[in-house]
Scaffold this motif. Structure first.
Motif, PDB file in Angstrom:
ATOM      1  N   PHE A 490     110.285   2.537 -19.180  1.00 40.76           N
ATOM      2  CA  PHE A 490     109.675   3.867 -19.151  1.00 40.76           C
ATOM      3  C   PHE A 490     108.222   3.733 -19.589  1.00 40.76           C
ATOM      4  CE2 PHE A 490     114.202   4.880 -19.852  1.00 40.76           C
ATOM      5  CZ  PHE A 490     114.407   5.707 -18.754  1.00 40.76           C
ATOM      6  N   MET A 491     107.405   4.699 -19.177  1.00 43.72           N
ATOM      7  CA  MET A 491     105.974   4.604 -19.477  1.00 43.72           C
ATOM      8  C   MET A 491     105.467   5.873 -20.156  1.00 43.72           C
ATOM      9  SD  MET A 491     102.856   3.950 -16.819  1.00 43.72           S
ATOM     10  CE  MET A 491     103.302   2.305 -16.314  1.00 43.72           C
ATOM     11  N   SER A 492     104.633   5.677 -21.154  1.00 45.10           N
ATOM     12  CA  SER A 492     103.996   6.819 -21.810  1.00 45.10           C
ATOM     13  C   SER A 492     102.524   6.873 -21.416  1.00 45.10           C
ATOM     14  CB  SER A 492     104.108   6.680 -23.329  1.00 45.10           C
ATOM     15  OG  SER A 492     103.429   5.511 -23.755  1.00 45.10           O
ATOM     16  N   GLY A 493     101.928   8.035 -21.616  1.00 45.06           N
ATOM     17  CA  GLY A 493     100.476   8.163 -21.481  1.00 45.06           C
ATOM     18  C   GLY A 493      99.947   8.126 -20.062  1.00 45.06           C
ATOM     19  N   HIS A 494     100.832   8.273 -19.064  1.00 45.20           N
ATOM     20  CA  HIS A 494     100.354   8.232 -17.679  1.00 45.20           C
ATOM     21  C   HIS A 494      99.649   9.550 -17.335  1.00 45.20           C
ATOM     22  CE1 HIS A 494     100.525   8.171 -13.266  1.00 45.20           C
ATOM     23  NE2 HIS A 494     100.544   6.862 -13.401  1.00 45.20           N
ATOM     24  N   PRO A 495      98.598   9.504 -16.509  1.00 49.60           N
ATOM     25  CA  PRO A 495      97.981  10.763 -16.087  1.00 49.60           C
ATOM     26  C   PRO A 495      99.036  11.719 -15.519  1.00 49.60           C
ATOM     27  CG  PRO A 495      96.628   8.927 -15.382  1.00 49.60           C
ATOM     28  CD  PRO A 495      97.893   8.329 -15.960  1.00 49.60           C
ATOM     29  N   GLY A 496      98.909  12.979 -15.856  1.00 48.80           N
ATOM     30  CA  GLY A 496      99.872  13.984 -15.395  1.00 48.80           C
ATOM     31  C   GLY A 496     100.987  14.219 -16.392  1.00 48.80           C
ATOM     32  N   TYR A 515     117.718   3.777 -25.300  1.00 51.28           N
ATOM     33  CA  TYR A 515     116.613   3.470 -26.218  1.00 51.28           C
ATOM     34  C   TYR A 515     116.286   1.975 -26.172  1.00 51.28           C
ATOM     35  CZ  TYR A 515     113.616   3.563 -30.310  1.00 51.28           C
ATOM     36  OH  TYR A 515     112.531   3.465 -31.149  1.00 51.28           O
ATOM     37  N   THR A 516     115.017   1.671 -26.116  1.00 51.70           N
ATOM     38  CA  THR A 516     114.597   0.268 -26.159  1.00 51.70           C
ATOM     39  C   THR A 516     113.314   0.168 -26.971  1.00 51.70           C
ATOM     40  OG1 THR A 516     113.548  -1.457 -24.834  1.00 51.70           O
ATOM     41  CG2 THR A 516     113.760   0.658 -23.782  1.00 51.70           C
ATOM     42  N   GLU A 517     113.145  -0.965 -27.629  1.00 48.37           N
ATOM     43  CA  GLU A 517     111.926  -1.165 -28.415  1.00 48.37           C
ATOM     44  C   GLU A 517     110.733  -1.438 -27.502  1.00 48.37           C
ATOM     45  OE1 GLU A 517     111.913  -0.706 -31.632  1.00 48.37           O
ATOM     46  OE2 GLU A 517     114.087  -0.542 -31.790  1.00 48.37           O
ATOM     47  N   GLN A 518     111.040  -1.876 -26.263  1.00 54.90           N
ATOM     48  CA  GLN A 518     109.944  -2.204 -25.337  1.00 54.90           C
ATOM     49  C   GLN A 518     109.337  -0.935 -24.781  1.00 54.90           C
ATOM     50  OE1 GLN A 518     111.659  -4.704 -22.370  1.00 54.90           O
ATOM     51  NE2 GLN A 518     110.932  -6.545 -23.372  1.00 54.90           N
ATOM     52  N   VAL A 519     108.049  -0.763 -24.999  1.00 55.21           N
ATOM     53  CA  VAL A 519     107.387   0.449 -24.524  1.00 55.21           C
ATOM     54  C   VAL A 519     106.217   0.056 -23.649  1.00 55.21           C
ATOM     55  CG1 VAL A 519     105.960   2.378 -25.286  1.00 55.21           C
ATOM     56  CG2 VAL A 519     108.045   1.845 -26.495  1.00 55.21           C
ATOM     57  N   GLN A 520     106.085   0.748 -22.530  1.00 54.60           N
ATOM     58  CA  GLN A 520     104.881   0.518 -21.716  1.00 54.60           C
ATOM     59  C   GLN A 520     103.973   1.712 -21.914  1.00 54.60           C
ATOM     60  OE1 GLN A 520     105.568  -1.078 -17.550  1.00 54.60           O
ATOM     61  NE2 GLN A 520     107.322   0.219 -17.913  1.00 54.60           N
ATOM     62  N   ASP A 521     102.793   1.451 -22.407  1.00 54.34           N
ATOM     63  CA  ASP A 521     101.816   2.518 -22.550  1.00 54.34           C
ATOM     64  C   ASP A 521     100.825   2.318 -21.406  1.00 54.34           C
ATOM     65  OD1 ASP A 521     100.716   4.716 -23.795  1.00 54.34           O
ATOM     66  OD2 ASP A 521      99.388   3.513 -25.047  1.00 54.34           O
ATOM     67  N   PHE A 522     100.553   3.366 -20.660  1.00 55.27           N
ATOM     68  CA  PHE A 522      99.713   3.229 -19.472  1.00 55.27           C
ATOM     69  C   PHE A 522      98.346   2.606 -19.814  1.00 55.27           C
ATOM     70  CE2 PHE A 522      96.261   5.137 -16.938  1.00 55.27           C
ATOM     71  CZ  PHE A 522      96.494   4.443 -15.765  1.00 55.27           C
ATOM     72  N   HIS A 547      96.139  16.372 -15.676  1.00 59.83           N
ATOM     73  CA  HIS A 547      95.971  16.246 -17.125  1.00 59.83           C
ATOM     74  C   HIS A 547      95.942  14.754 -17.494  1.00 59.83           C
ATOM     75  CE1 HIS A 547      96.606  16.641 -21.387  1.00 59.83           C
ATOM     76  NE2 HIS A 547      97.689  15.875 -21.297  1.00 59.83           N
ATOM     77  N   VAL A 548      94.982  14.347 -18.317  1.00 59.21           N
ATOM     78  CA  VAL A 548      94.897  12.926 -18.699  1.00 59.21           C
ATOM     79  C   VAL A 548      95.042  12.794 -20.214  1.00 59.21           C
ATOM     80  CG1 VAL A 548      93.490  10.841 -18.674  1.00 59.21           C
ATOM     81  CG2 VAL A 548      93.401  12.412 -16.738  1.00 59.21           C
ATOM     82  N   PRO A 549      96.183  12.260 -20.683  1.00 59.31           N
ATOM     83  CA  PRO A 549      96.325  12.068 -22.133  1.00 59.31           C
ATOM     84  C   PRO A 549      95.407  10.951 -22.626  1.00 59.31           C
ATOM     85  CG  PRO A 549      98.296  11.318 -20.976  1.00 59.31           C
ATOM     86  CD  PRO A 549      97.367  11.849 -19.933  1.00 59.31           C
ATOM     87  N   GLU A 553      96.533  12.178 -28.435  1.00 58.62           N
ATOM     88  CA  GLU A 553      97.667  12.595 -27.599  1.00 58.62           C
ATOM     89  C   GLU A 553      98.371  11.383 -26.993  1.00 58.62           C
ATOM     90  OE1 GLU A 553      97.058  15.201 -24.189  1.00 58.62           O
ATOM     91  OE2 GLU A 553      99.185  14.878 -23.675  1.00 58.62           O
ATOM     92  N   LYS A 554      97.590  10.369 -26.600  1.00 58.82           N
ATOM     93  CA  LYS A 554      98.193   9.170 -26.005  1.00 58.82           C
ATOM     94  C   LYS A 554      99.052   8.458 -27.059  1.00 58.82           C
ATOM     95  CE  LYS A 554      96.917   5.979 -22.356  1.00 58.82           C
ATOM     96  NZ  LYS A 554      97.056   4.588 -22.756  1.00 58.82           N
ATOM     97  N   LYS A 555      98.555   8.444 -28.303  1.00 61.43           N
ATOM     98  CA  LYS A 555      99.320   7.795 -29.379  1.00 61.43           C
ATOM     99  C   LYS A 555     100.623   8.560 -29.635  1.00 61.43           C
ATOM    100  CE  LYS A 555      95.508   5.627 -31.758  1.00 61.43           C
ATOM    101  NZ  LYS A 555      94.413   5.863 -32.630  1.00 61.43           N
ATOM    102  N   ILE A 556     100.529   9.893 -29.607  1.00 63.88           N
ATOM    103  CA  ILE A 556     101.738  10.708 -29.832  1.00 63.88           C
ATOM    104  C   ILE A 556     102.764  10.431 -28.736  1.00 63.88           C
ATOM    105  CG2 ILE A 556     102.620  13.095 -29.794  1.00 63.88           C
ATOM    106  CD1 ILE A 556     100.004  13.937 -31.218  1.00 63.88           C
ATOM    107  N   GLN A 557     102.276  10.348 -27.492  1.00 63.46           N
ATOM    108  CA  GLN A 557     103.200  10.104 -26.375  1.00 63.46           C
ATOM    109  C   GLN A 557     103.922   8.766 -26.563  1.00 63.46           C
ATOM    110  OE1 GLN A 557     102.273  10.802 -22.379  1.00 63.46           O
ATOM    111  NE2 GLN A 557     101.135  12.691 -22.733  1.00 63.46           N
ATOM    112  N   ARG A 558     103.195   7.778 -26.960  1.00 72.75           N
ATOM    113  CA  ARG A 558     103.805   6.456 -27.170  1.00 72.75           C
ATOM    114  C   ARG A 558     104.821   6.521 -28.309  1.00 72.75           C
ATOM    115  NH1 ARG A 558     102.131   0.627 -26.934  1.00 72.75           N
ATOM    116  NH2 ARG A 558     103.471  -0.235 -28.516  1.00 72.75           N
ATOM    117  N   ALA A 559     104.440   7.207 -29.382  1.00 72.49           N
ATOM    118  CA  ALA A 559     105.337   7.309 -30.543  1.00 72.49           C
ATOM    119  C   ALA A 559     106.634   8.024 -30.159  1.00 72.49           C
ATOM    120  CB  ALA A 559     104.627   8.069 -31.663  1.00 72.49           C
TER     121      ALA A 559
END
Ligand code: SF4
Length: 614
Positions: A490-496, A515-522, A547-549, A553-559
């Motif tokens: 799954f990816m966080s912080g993607h535009p839109g 749930y996984t520890e592996q996170v993809q942040d855009f 909308h562009v995080p 906001e990008k940090k919150i999305q990842r968290a």
């Protein structure tokens, strides 16, 4: 097949042993020289050698002094320069812009690649050999060929061809182009006359452009315009995106303050026979013997096989459409069998084929009947909903079955991700078979998100398709002694994507126990559709705002995706407050984080235990 040395020469001693006085071509790369077809320099070097040219390699030169660049002398035809297998900035920095302390493409993992390696190496070579032609290529040059947003400087940069003193830029997979350039130079043509090679970009003087502007060229808004105006940037992006098709793509020009950058149509796709020939070349599949330390990147690919190129998925965050294209080019079953058979003769081979695939594992031999004559559709995305797309995985099923039967092969794994909407449309038993034979516990899939708005903007199948896939996968696990699990990305912080969308994703992950520890942040890497959105806040194809995080906001999305990590608690609370979802704080399974700070660690431990039990 022309005689080829065990390793391509890296030194004068090796050159002399081969009886060569002057190389035809010298390749300069930011990677260690690993003689494996998944390392671009080895592949291009072997192909040139096969075409009758002598090739030397300068690997990871010290760019501060001249010694490393002059060690092999001056090539007869040209220098070919690349940053290596990856963009040097992507390689040297984390998505959070922290400098990495290691480089997997380097012996011992020790970083040796400068930032903007293509420009740095090209400047050095040009200073030392001002009369020798320079051709740049590889992913860094290819994906920075027009004016582009650079995340590392947070600004729009010129085409790399306007920044580096190179004569030609090869974009996409470069086999056809590099051999054509070498042959024509060897026949006496000059580098400045090579303006018609498909799959290349060249620069034209502004005065010449004004006086002789050729007919039928698509002209993009120029660098100065796109650097200042977001709508122009988005328009330019959409224009060159549409022209990346090998069948209908046209010549494109973009003016810069001191030059006009002109891109010829993309190189034609390789036929099965041509691909087979490239992969039949005698790669040793080892790092050059002069290295005393291992090259980490080799370990995951040493016994992997490329079965095809291209990907018609066209995910917005991936720039592969601009590099390999959407048309699938597949090798023959026989060629892949030959490659695996050669592996079985290597003493290091323990019977495990690590991966058989391409950018998306299950696109081998898939095709659309329109591709050959018309190319890929301009305004439509390829999907199993297209009646003309062949979705049966029968060729892959057959291939994998034959690979399992090769003496000396114990296991054949599929390590690349699979496109689950295609697997669902298949009627040849692919999913059943890979679940049984080719997955080592976890099958990688990339739904990336679950809200309609975000999956649409990412150009991914929606949540309902992923749910159907999960159900089918679960059904296949019933009654099995050794069950398989899905490993979703799954990816966080993607535009839109908004905080509300991320909360919905976190709830989905919680409810489906994904749930996984592996996170993809855009990360806005060069030339993807998503990077264009990140830079402009616009959808380049509709010019609608997106909308562009960014920032907090990008940090919150990842968290939010890592809601079990106690270090994320404050960010998550901020996000939940902003979205009016404080109801998700409380003790129990229906909440995202515990009510009391003191409970956090207890909560994490308990959930980890539950996960382990499952
Ligand atoms: S018809 Fe469908 S599969 Fe074929 S090129 Fe067009 S979008 Fe792609």
């Amino acid at each position: 097949m022309t005689y080829q040395p065990g390793f391509l020469p890296l030194s004068k001693i090796e050159r002399n042993k081969l009886g060569i006085r002057q190389f035809d071509i010298i390749l300069v790369t930011g990677d260690a020289y690993v003689d494996h077809p998944s390392f671009g320099t080895a592949l291009i070097g072997r192909i040139l050698w096969d075409a009758g040219f002598t090739v030397g390699i300068i690997s990871q030169p010290d760019w501060i002094t001249a010694a490393d660049f002059t060690v092999l002398g001056k090539p007869r035809l040209f220098f070919g320069i690349s940053s290596g297998n990856v963009d040097s900035l992507v390689n040297n920095f984390t998505p959070n812009l922290k400098r990495r302390s290691d480089d997997v493409y380097s012996p011992g993992g020790i970083p040796k690649r400068p930032d903007r390696a293509t420009i740095v190496y090209t400047n050095r070579v040009h200073e030392l050999f001002p009369d020798t032609p320079i051709v740049i290529g590889g992913i860094e040059a290819s994906l920075r060929r027009f004016a582009h947003y650079d995340y590392w400087q947070d600004r729009v940069r010129q085409s790399i061809l306007a920044d580096a003193p190179a004569d030609l830029l090869i974009f996409g997979m470069g086999e056809r182009q590099v051999v054509e350039i070498a042959r024509r130079l060897a026949c006496g043509e000059t580098i400045s006359s090579l303006r018609d090679v498909r799959g290349t970009v060249f620069g034209m003087e502004i005065a010449e452009w004004r006086s002789k502007r050729p007919e039928g060229i698509i002209e993009l808004p120029g660098f100065t315009e796109v650097a200042l105006d977001k709508i122009s940037y988005a328009r330019a992006f959409a224009l060159h995106y549409y022209e990346q098709d090998t069948v209908r793509g046209r010549t494109i020009a973009q003016s810069h303050p001191k030059t006009v950058v002109i891109q010829n149509p993309p190189a034609l796709p390789l036929s099965t026979e041509e691909l087979d020939h490239i992969y039949d070349l005698p790669y040793s599949r080892r790092a050059h013997p002069s290295y005393t330390e291992r090259v980490p990147a080799l370990e995951s690919v040493q016994f992997s096989v490329t079965s095809h190129r291209g990907c018609f998925g066209a995910c917005s965050f991936c720039a592969l459409t601009h590099h390999q294209g959407r048309i699938i080019q597949s090798r023959s079953t026989e060629s892949i069998i030959r490659e695996v058979t050669r592996m079985t003769r290597m003493p290091e081979f323990k019977g495990i084929v690590q991966d058989v695939g391409g950018p998306t594992a299950n696109m081998y031999c898939l095709s659309c009947s329109l591709w050959e004559k018309y190319g890929v559709c301009r305004d439509k995305h390829c999907s199993p909903l297209c009646k003309t797309l062949k979705t049966s995985h029968s060729d892959q099923v057959e291939l994998l079955k034959k690979l399992r039967e090769i003496p000396g092969v114990k296991k054949v794994f599929i390590g690349s991700g699979i496109r689950y909407d295609l697997a669902l449309a298949d009627d040849s038993g692919y999913l059943e078979m890979i679940g049984y034979h080719h997955v080592s516990g976890h099958l990688k899939v990339a739904p990336e998100h679950v809200t309609k708005k975000v999956t649409e903007i990412m150009n991914k199948p929606g949540r309902e398709v992923f749910n159907r896939f999960c159900e089918r996968f679960e059904t296949l696990q019933q009654g099995k002694k050794r069950r398989q699990y899905l490993l979703p990305y799954f990816m966080s912080g993607h535009p839109g994507c908004s905080i509300t969308d991320m909360i919905e994703l976190a709830i989905y992950i919680r409810d489906h126990q994904l749930y996984t520890e592996q996170v993809q942040d855009f990360t806005p890497t060069p030339m993807s559709v998503s990077t264009c959105m990140y830079c402009t806040g616009l959808n380049p194809f509709t010019l609608e705002p997106v909308h562009v995080p960014k920032g907090i906001e990008k940090k919150i999305q990842r968290a939010l995706m890592q809601y079990r990590d106690p270090r994320n608690r404050q960010l998550i609370i901020e996000g939940l407050k902003a979205a009016g979802r404080m109801d998700l704080i409380g003790n129990g399974r229906k909440f995202l984080i515990p009510a009391d700070d003191r409970d956090t660690n207890q909560y994490v431990l308990k959930h980890h235990k539950n996960e382990k039990r499952k």
